[in-house]
Design a protein around this motif. Structure first.
Motif, PDB file in Angstrom:
ATOM      1  N   ILE A   1      -2.392  -1.595   3.825  1.00  0.00           N
ATOM      2  CA  ILE A   1      -3.736  -1.153   3.462  1.00  0.00           C
ATOM      3  C   ILE A   1      -3.639  -0.666   2.010  1.00  0.00           C
ATOM      4  CG2 ILE A   1      -5.709   0.297   4.034  1.00  0.00           C
ATOM      5  CD1 ILE A   1      -4.775   0.463   6.828  1.00  0.00           C
TER       6      ILE A   1
ATOM      7  N   VAL B   1      -7.060   6.573   4.057  1.00  0.00           N
ATOM      8  CA  VAL B   1      -7.750   6.140   2.845  1.00  0.00           C
ATOM      9  C   VAL B   1      -9.218   6.491   3.050  1.00  0.00           C
ATOM     10  CG1 VAL B   1      -8.359   4.344   1.219  1.00  0.00           C
ATOM     11  CG2 VAL B   1      -6.252   4.151   2.497  1.00  0.00           C
TER      12      VAL B   1
ATOM     13  N   GLY C   1       0.815  -1.210   0.000  1.00  0.00           N
ATOM     14  CA  GLY C   1       0.000   0.000   0.000  1.00  0.00           C
ATOM     15  C   GLY C   1       0.848   1.259   0.000  1.00  0.00           C
TER      16      GLY C   1
ATOM     17  N   GLU D   1     -11.217  -3.987   3.704  1.00  0.00           N
ATOM     18  CA  GLU D   1     -10.231  -4.595   4.587  1.00  0.00           C
ATOM     19  C   GLU D   1     -10.625  -4.478   6.054  1.00  0.00           C
ATOM     20  OE1 GLU D   1      -5.450  -4.196   5.543  1.00  0.00           O
ATOM     21  OE2 GLU D   1      -6.292  -3.322   3.725  1.00  0.00           O
TER      22      GLU D   1
ATOM     23  N   LEU E   1      -4.618   0.091  -1.903  1.00  0.00           N
ATOM     24  CA  LEU E   1      -5.806   0.703  -2.473  1.00  0.00           C
ATOM     25  C   LEU E   1      -6.815  -0.334  -2.940  1.00  0.00           C
ATOM     26  CD1 LEU E   1      -7.076   3.445  -3.184  1.00  0.00           C
ATOM     27  CD2 LEU E   1      -6.013   3.249  -5.445  1.00  0.00           C
TER      28      LEU E   1
ATOM     29  N   SER F   1      -8.722  -1.391   0.274  1.00  0.00           N
ATOM     30  CA  SER F   1      -9.044  -0.419   1.314  1.00  0.00           C
ATOM     31  C   SER F   1     -10.533  -0.265   1.571  1.00  0.00           C
ATOM     32  CB  SER F   1      -8.447   0.945   0.952  1.00  0.00           C
ATOM     33  OG  SER F   1      -8.963   1.403  -0.281  1.00  0.00           O
ATOM     34  N   THR F   2     -11.377  -0.691   0.650  1.00  0.00           N
ATOM     35  CA  THR F   2     -12.815  -0.542   0.880  1.00  0.00           C
ATOM     36  C   THR F   2     -13.406  -1.699   1.678  1.00  0.00           C
ATOM     37  OG1 THR F   2     -13.338  -1.633  -1.226  1.00  0.00           O
ATOM     38  CG2 THR F   2     -13.128   0.777  -1.242  1.00  0.00           C
TER      39      THR F   2
ATOM     40  N   GLN G   1      -5.539  -7.174   7.790  1.00  0.00           N
ATOM     41  CA  GLN G   1      -4.253  -6.498   7.906  1.00  0.00           C
ATOM     42  C   GLN G   1      -3.331  -7.256   8.859  1.00  0.00           C
ATOM     43  OE1 GLN G   1      -4.156  -2.810  10.033  1.00  0.00           O
ATOM     44  NE2 GLN G   1      -2.468  -1.974   8.811  1.00  0.00           N
TER      45      GLN G   1
END
Length: 455
Positions: free
Chosen positions: A105, A444, A99, A113, A107, A110-111, A118
């Motif tokens: 994280i 993000v 990332g 996760e 991209l 990121s919506t 992580q």
């Protein structure tokens, strides 16, 4: 990413052969050759080298978090057998998915996760640091620094607004599961803190591990006394009072090995007792088959309801058991039987597919053989339980910065660019390595969709 496997691949996996792999757990050559075959089958699901695939990702329907788990297991594979063949592939995956802020994280995730997602990538790079895995090609990165970045951003999300603390399952509030606090997210933070403490000799990580343990126990996610169970989690409504009492192997393993790391580092009898208690209660995940103790996923295997994620849990549990045996030597005898019996049973399940050694899910019917199930999780689990037997053939314990680990510390890593659902936290250092204050912010802001709910 592909929506489904081709019909041809599906049909070939349905073909079952009577032969399979033959394992002798007393013979290193036998263990190595079997793991070579299983690892090849695992990589059949890898998309990163295929046209249109993404580096670091496995084929649909396997989620991003499971890829992190798979790379962690393959790091151990390279270490146990001194085999550098997969090193470039693993390095490219771990570096590609870091990332923009080098905190796992990316991209593309990121919506959706979650904290546990992580966390498993953080554990993978911690594995790389402890195995003195070949350092990143990007000179600005280090495996230890990436693990520290994950830890920093996770601690920044510690949430006292509801349930008096703890990590939520999801990072972003628009995702299903944001109102759930679970054992795996908090267990990942506890586990990572314990390993960072031992590797760096930084006592601020011990303080965080204690903080997480105390919160999980207070919330009812952990029990002590005669049971020492680890439960799944609870909704944030009603102050997390209605705990979901599912038990999963990977949650047990996260807490067990975390305690073993802490005892190995601190020599505090408290962590020693916790390790022994959690190992004793781990017997719930082993079925007695003609005197053999065979690992199984007790919450879903008997009902044949394990989803794609749950079918990989035994992989991490096997890894964490092996770490415990090495870090707390008095547990080695007990764990030896659990791993060897389960490794033999797993090998007995690896007789399916067009290649004749595709691994199944159910090891408890190992005298019958392959059960018809196949997938990334099945391959991962068989690989990790069999290769874990190598700890009884001279494989070293996880390294620290003082005895073989060369990965450089970056204690303040993981800073984001925009504060999203996170506030920086500070903790007194108290460390022997001069790591300084740990602070992080996550960045993000994208709208996303749902992820799997383990209920």
């Amino acid at each position: 990413m592909k929506l489904c496997l081709s019909l041809a691949i599906l049909l070939t996996h349905l073909v079952t052969f009577s032969h399979g792999i033959s394992l002798d757990t007393n013979n290193v050559t036998s263990i190595r050759e079997d793991c070579n075959l299983i690892a090849q089958g695992l990589l059949d699901y890898y998309d990163g080298t295929k046209y249109g695939g993404t580096i670091g990702m496995f084929s649909s329907p396997y989620y991003w978090w499971e890829a992190g788990g798979a790379w962690g297991g393959l790091i151990d594979y390279t270490f146990y057998f001194n085999n550098d063949t997969l090193v470039p592939l693993i390095k490219s995956a771990l570096e590609y998915q870091v990332g923009d802020d080098n905190n796992y994280i990316p991209l593309n995730q990121s919506t959706t996760e979650g904290n546990d997602d992580q966390g498993f990538w953080g554990i993978a790079v911690m594995e790389a640091a402890e195995r003195n895995f070949s350092n990143p090609d990007n000179k600005d990165l280090s495996w230890l620094g990436l693990a520290q970045a994950v830890f920093n951003t996770m601690t920044a999300r510690w949430d006292t607004a509801e349930c008096d603390g703890g990590l939520r399952w999801q990072i972003f509030q628009w995702n299903s599961g944001y109102d759930y606090k679970n054992a795996v997210s908090n267990g990942c933070l506890f586990h990572l803190a314990a390993r960072l403490a031992r590797y760096t000799q930084n006592d601020s990580y011990v303080e965080w591990a204690q903080k997480v343990w105390d919160w999980m126990y207070g919330a009812g996610f952990l029990t002590e006394g005669d049971s020492w169970y680890v439960y799944d989690g609870a909704q944030t409504e009603n102050n997390c009072s209605n705990v979901v009492k599912y038990q999963w192997t990977y949650n047990q393993g996260l807490m067990l090995a975390g305690c073993a790391y802490l005892y190995n580092y601190t020599e505090d009898e408290k962590w020693h007792n916790y390790t022994k208690g959690l190992l004793k209660s781990a017997q719930v995940f082993f079925m007695n088959i003609s005197g053999s103790s065979v690992m199984y996923e007790a919450a879903c295997q008997p009902s044949n309801t394990c989803n794609n994620d749950q079918r990989s849990f035994k992989a991490y549990f096997s890894r964490f058991l092996a770490q415990t045996a090495q870090l707390v030597p008095e547990t080695k005898g007990t764990i030896y039987k659990l791993l060897v019996d389960s490794a033999n049973a797993a090998a007995g399940s690896c007789s399916g597919g067009y290649d004749g050694h595709t691994c199944g899910l159910a090891w408890t019917n190992w005298t019958i053989g392959y059960d018809g199930n196949y997938g990334l999780g099945e391959q991962m689990s068989a690989l990790e339980v069999i290769q874990s037997v190598m700890i009884y053939h001279g494989a070293p314990a996880p390294y620290t910065a003082d005895d073989g680990g060369s990965s450089k510390s970056q204690p303040a890593s993981g800073y984001g660019t925009t504060a999203v659902d996170a506030k920086p936290l500070k903790i007194d250092s108290g460390d022997k390595a001069g790591a300084g204050i740990i602070t992080a912010v996550i960045g993000v802001s994208l709208i996303g969709s749902c992820v799997w709910l383990v209920l």
